[in-house]
Write an enzyme that holds these catalytic residues in place. Structure first.
Site, PDB file in Angstrom:
ATOM      1  N   ARG A 175       0.757  -1.150   0.044  1.00  0.00           N
ATOM      2  CA  ARG A 175       0.060  -0.055  -0.070  1.00  0.00           C
ATOM      3  C   ARG A 175       0.773   1.317  -0.066  1.00  0.00           C
ATOM      4  O   ARG A 175       0.326   2.273  -0.040  1.00  0.00           O
ATOM      5  CB  ARG A 175      -0.834  -0.077   1.038  1.00  0.00           C
ATOM      6  CG  ARG A 175      -2.090   0.970   1.394  1.00  0.00           C
ATOM      7  CD  ARG A 175      -3.109   0.973   0.539  1.00  0.00           C
ATOM      8  NE  ARG A 175      -4.182   1.859   0.751  1.00  0.00           N
ATOM      9  CZ  ARG A 175      -3.887   3.147   0.367  1.00  0.00           C
ATOM     10  NH1 ARG A 175      -3.080   3.387  -0.189  1.00  0.00           N
ATOM     11  NH2 ARG A 175      -4.770   3.716   0.823  1.00  0.00           N
ATOM     12  N   LEU A 180     -11.981   5.150  -3.871  1.00  0.00           N
ATOM     13  CA  LEU A 180     -11.840   6.305  -3.035  1.00  0.00           C
ATOM     14  C   LEU A 180     -10.898   6.330  -1.642  1.00  0.00           C
ATOM     15  O   LEU A 180     -11.359   5.135  -1.054  1.00  0.00           O
ATOM     16  CB  LEU A 180     -13.416   6.988  -2.477  1.00  0.00           C
ATOM     17  CG  LEU A 180     -13.153   8.075  -1.690  1.00  0.00           C
ATOM     18  CD1 LEU A 180     -12.753   9.422  -2.551  1.00  0.00           C
ATOM     19  CD2 LEU A 180     -14.673   8.443  -1.093  1.00  0.00           C
ATOM     20  N   ASP A 181      -9.983   7.115  -1.491  1.00  0.00           N
ATOM     21  CA  ASP A 181      -9.320   6.975  -0.284  1.00  0.00           C
ATOM     22  C   ASP A 181      -8.497   5.773  -0.230  1.00  0.00           C
ATOM     23  O   ASP A 181      -7.758   5.557   0.813  1.00  0.00           O
ATOM     24  CB  ASP A 181     -10.125   7.085   1.127  1.00  0.00           C
ATOM     25  CG  ASP A 181     -10.790   8.221   1.306  1.00  0.00           C
ATOM     26  OD1 ASP A 181     -10.475   9.261   0.618  1.00  0.00           O
ATOM     27  OD2 ASP A 181     -11.688   8.500   2.206  1.00  0.00           O
ATOM     28  N   GLU A 182      -8.220   5.058  -1.343  1.00  0.00           N
ATOM     29  CA  GLU A 182      -7.388   4.032  -1.455  1.00  0.00           C
ATOM     30  C   GLU A 182      -6.310   4.173  -2.380  1.00  0.00           C
ATOM     31  O   GLU A 182      -5.713   3.311  -2.943  1.00  0.00           O
ATOM     32  CB  GLU A 182      -8.201   2.834  -1.838  1.00  0.00           C
ATOM     33  CG  GLU A 182      -9.037   2.235  -0.585  1.00  0.00           C
ATOM     34  CD  GLU A 182      -8.320   1.607   0.490  1.00  0.00           C
ATOM     35  OE1 GLU A 182      -7.281   1.316   0.327  1.00  0.00           O
ATOM     36  OE2 GLU A 182      -8.899   1.772   1.607  1.00  0.00           O
TER      37      GLU A 182
END
Lengths: 281, 281, 281, 281
Positions: free
Chosen positions: B208, D224-226
């Site tokens: 990530r 989203l947000d990833e």
């Protein structure tokens, strides 16, 4: 219920907390947050107490406290929590610290009153006015310095100012002015590991290849830049950064440190004991 | 003069500090450092007081205090400052946290007593013995888990252990054990922004591209890894770091966080209030 | 495939990267990670390249490179990645930095070879031996200093030492020794904001009420404690911390900074340019 | 001499740096600062080069480079250093990030061009205008979302926008919009250890007693947000801080992280490789 903040400082001896709590009991007060420290070097007792009571009269609470603690001859500072500290901000041409203070002030992060912003230059007028704060232009020359500082002293009295915040005010205050407001003037300046003496400190720091840029806030005493330290912070830097980058980073650290300092003062969390500070954060 | 540390926790109401200070006055004690906080959500009053008195008897001081505060039904924990907290350290195969604890213990940074180190593996025996600490091998299988935990409970009682420190002990404790030692078991584990659920968290963090590796210490409750947080820290990482580098950095952060946690506990600076902690640092 | 690390430093001019990459192409090498910086003040070009090739002979790769870059008269340092830097560690009585280095060395975090630990005291012998490293006792008096340093120089040659790490070695090295190993000796010492000159710096820092304790690592030059800075870090402190606490925190910061410094050196990420360093972290 | 910045990204293979440096030699360019990294997971080669040449024509330099590197089918992004990245800033009602961006923009810390500020609310108009930047009000409802985003796309084209900065823009962008500007939209949001899913994250963080408040900036993808993380930072908090204090601190961290992110993008230091970023800071 009304919330109060009490600062009490005196020579340390047994029984002070008992006396304070006796006074608070007389007001049926409940203590919400209390911190106390007795500095071993100076033998100074420092107490900050936040408490609630249904007694709304400041004078009544103060009297109740004094009847118990008067014999310790303390400096006792009591206020309603909602009665904010009054800060006079002084600035010269660099507005970066002022700008950060006003940002935090305007959105409610800094719970202070700012009756006026004083400067020896006109530059910050627009910024002050954009935040609805009176701007007072007090130019200074070697000849007018004495008169200018008297004017400043009047402003402090007239506006019932608690703290004078030097947010990059580039004039050295006279020893008389410093001594007339002990523990009530704070300043911000750059700091490095190691320190650099003399002109152009950022250029020296660059040449020496420091890996950190710092800033220090401190109470102003007649001994310039040597007053008790309140807050410090640093930011890492590297070889690719130019002198200009270091100066820019220095501004960021100064903003951060001064805004935190004002927040600590706004909450009555700072005590001066000799050449040091006690901070209940 | 003898120095004491007092921890007192109870439901908040007016008069507790007055009662405590009355008890201390009865012992002619002088308060050196005091911190108090009343948690608004749980209505828990937390007080830590360090004081000096020429009364050397712990029982006498405790009685003096209790005669004033008993009506608040507090948890009251009083000790001589020089009477260190007793910590039982548990470890499995990874010794990095244990190693840092023992370094700080051996040079006097951590003022604790360590009566024994317990492990379900033999790996840490040499390290324990190099520091002159008894090593107790308590292997565990699903079948023997109950008996092993009973043994552990006996060790806690026998050695008058205050706190059990899980320094990378890789077994899940049973809810019964957790519940039998409330607020007395602490654990350390990795943390990330964002968090990662499931196996191989460092591999997930790498994939990530996180820019920070963190660690969290917390009290152990029956709800694993969800107990009240005591301390957290992070370290920045970058794209060039491999999974192995992240794991290595994670070890460093865990060491730092667990050693600081044990130091806070060694000084009685930690209170548990519901799902949170109050820490007078 | 074999992985190499190249450090190249010379006066800046156009074409150096092209020449290096030409040499690498001749070896069918693939660059994995490269960083370059030309210092504007000293006009020094610094290049670190990590690359892979099926050419396993160090000499063959060096020749290929030199045939292209020789005209720049560079300092060229080439090695197989798995051929670790050789560090001689020197220590006196304080073992905190040594201890952290050996912890990281033993668990594989620090990819270095440590042929020997040298000390002017016997204290660290047990720690060295516990890690299976030769301990060499080289006492020193004003009369024997010259001979002791000659002995040290011999050890550096005999063990093919790349870097001498002063891990709290409390003797001032002679200018001759410093000058004979330029850019190859590193030291660690405390740092404060502001800095303190003279004896008992932690006592001075305490009296001045600093809010941060720092440490700085640097190359050792004949001008003691003034060599180019490699790494710095700080840790916040507060009013409740005693001088002893500050000293203890100072140890933690020194450990952290020196271990990171050795890691940077172990990966050939550090260049000296005049009074500064270029660090490709 | 004219200074250029080059970003080049393609599938990794031998010879790319040689090809780039050949192209630069053709322009008699001198490389000032170069960083390269090949991501092992995605096999993506990333190169940032800052160089100087007396060739002032961007097209001539680009042609010289392409004649050597075209065969690698790279994404090649070349510009004069003084030709700043063009950022379109989007904001809703919270102005704290916008305010910090504009402060740094106005005093020259952030070397970007800001052709316009777009908002779905009128609140930020005064702030935009105080900095002499066009403010474009683009309200949005579920029904008009498609049309609003088309308008936005047109603005991006019309103003030759390089990066869209979501400075607390509280609308979810459609997957179509995200996919049409890959690696060109960045966002900022809060982050915690551990993370909290669902509404009122600061309330959850407070109830859980976290000791750190964080923020993360990332590229916006349809998920989203990833999207790949660019920058993260944290600030310590304690038990005495209310939810409102945590939210205030969160604003400070978000400001800091987003301003640093925009600075990294302004200097072309950020590459996206799969789900991660490579950042040459």
């Amino acid at each position: 219920m009304t919330e109060y903040i009490l600062q009490l400082q005196c020579e340390d001896q047994a029984g002070i907390i008992h006396a304070v709590s006796s006074g608070l009991l007389d007001c049926s007060a409940n203590i919400v947050e209390q911190a106390q420290f007795s500095d071993p070097d100076t033998n100074q007792f420092c107490l900050r107490t936040r408490f609630e009571t249904d007694q709304d009269s400041l004078e009544a609470v103060r009297s109740a406290l004094l009847s118990h603690v008067d014999r310790f001859a303390p400096r006792l500072d009591l206020r309603h929590s909602h009665d904010h500290r009054r800060m006079l901000i002084m600035v010269s041409k660099f507005e970066h610290c002022l700008e950060d203070l006003l940002y935090h002030y305007s959105n409610g992060d800094l719970q202070v009153d700012i009756p006026a912003i004083v400067s020896n230059h006109e530059d910050a007028r627009a910024l002050a006015q954009a935040h609805g704060i009176e701007f007072i232009y007090l130019p200074v020359t070697p000849e007018t310095k004495r008169a200018q500082e008297e004017k400043l002293r009047e402003l402090v009295d007239q506006h019932q100012v608690d703290i004078v915040v030097l947010a990059r005010y580039m004039q050295v205050l006279s020893p008389e002015l410093c001594n007339s407001l002990p523990g009530r003037i704070v300043n911000i300046h750059h700091s490095f590991l190691p320190g650099f003496v003399g002109a152009k400190p950022y250029h020296q720091a660059y040449k020496r290849g420091v890996k950190m840029i710092g800033a220090t806030s401190h109470f102003v005493t007649a001994d310039l830049d040597e007053g008790p330290i309140i807050e410090q912070d640093i930011q890492p830097v590297g070889h690719a950064q130019t002198v200009e980058n270091l100066i820019s980073i220095g501004r960021d650290v100064e903003r951060r440190v001064l805004s935190r300092t004002v927040d600590l003062l706004a909450q009555d969390r700072v005590f001066q004991v000799g050449r040091r500070t006690v901070i209940f954060s």
